[in-house]
Design a protein around this motif. Structure first.
Motif, PDB file in Angstrom:
ATOM      1  N   HIS A 130      53.316  67.753  54.375  1.00  0.00           N
ATOM      2  CA  HIS A 130      54.377  68.176  54.434  1.00  0.00           C
ATOM      3  C   HIS A 130      55.118  69.554  53.952  1.00  0.00           C
ATOM      4  CE1 HIS A 130      57.480  67.995  51.078  1.00  0.00           C
ATOM      5  NE2 HIS A 130      56.942  68.877  50.417  1.00  0.00           N
ATOM      6  N   TYR A 131      53.737  70.676  54.311  1.00  0.00           N
ATOM      7  CA  TYR A 131      54.158  72.015  54.174  1.00  0.00           C
ATOM      8  C   TYR A 131      54.655  71.841  55.794  1.00  0.00           C
ATOM      9  CZ  TYR A 131      53.328  76.861  55.208  1.00  0.00           C
ATOM     10  OH  TYR A 131      53.346  78.056  55.505  1.00  0.00           O
ATOM     11  N   ALA A 137      61.764  71.407  58.446  1.00  0.00           N
ATOM     12  CA  ALA A 137      63.003  71.208  58.157  1.00  0.00           C
ATOM     13  C   ALA A 137      64.026  73.095  57.453  1.00  0.00           C
ATOM     14  CB  ALA A 137      63.318  70.334  57.722  1.00  0.00           C
ATOM     15  N   ASN A 138      63.344  73.246  57.375  1.00  0.00           N
ATOM     16  CA  ASN A 138      64.051  75.358  56.821  1.00  0.00           C
ATOM     17  C   ASN A 138      64.279  76.013  57.871  1.00  0.00           C
ATOM     18  OD1 ASN A 138      64.787  74.034  54.279  1.00  0.00           O
ATOM     19  ND2 ASN A 138      61.759  74.540  53.533  1.00  0.00           N
TER      20      ASN A 138
END
Length: 139
Positions: A130-131, A137-138
């Motif tokens: 997830h991290y 994505a960012n």
């Protein structure tokens, strides 16, 4: 003082998990098996958690700031998106298959090291994925 209150809170949480048998995956799976040999005892645990949460919100609503300083951090998102739906589904599937959620799952490292190792490893792996996905994505 902050460290002491944090320690006492953690101990109370752990004792509550042990006393309610949330650390026993057989009890949790029995609760989730509503069409089989259903064990409704965890309804009391959930009702107690809701009552404690309600007391917490009542205290929050009457206080300008938390007892230990800082500001109140209360989520304000109200919409359901795909991230929430997928994440909660994965959490529920993992809980149903293993009988552990994160808090009681950590106790399995001591109570049942064989299962605990696999559960905590999967927990760390999922958190890491997830991290990484969030970082990508960012960018």
């Amino acid at each position: 003082m902050y460290a002491f209150i944090t320690l006492v809170s953690g101990l109370l949480f752990g004792l509550g998990l042990a006393f309610s048998e949330m650390t026993n995956p057989a009890v949790v799976i029995g609760f989730l098996d509503i069409f089989g040999n259903w064990n409704p005892s965890l309804l009391i645990v959930m009702a107690s958690a809701i009552a404690v949460g309600m007391i917490g919100y009542a205290i929050k609503n009457k206080s300008l700031k938390p007892l230990l300083g800082g500001t109140w951090q209360v989520p304000n998102l109200c919409h359901i998106d795909s991230k929430l739906a997928v994440g909660s589904s994965l959490f529920g599937i993992g809980w149903g298959l293993s009988g552990y959620c994160p808090g009681p799952g950590l106790t399995a490292l001591i109570n049942n090291p064989g299962e605990g190792f696999y559960f905590v490893s999967a927990l760390i792996l999922g958190s890491g994925l997830h991290y990484i996905q969030t970082r990508i994505a960012n960018k």
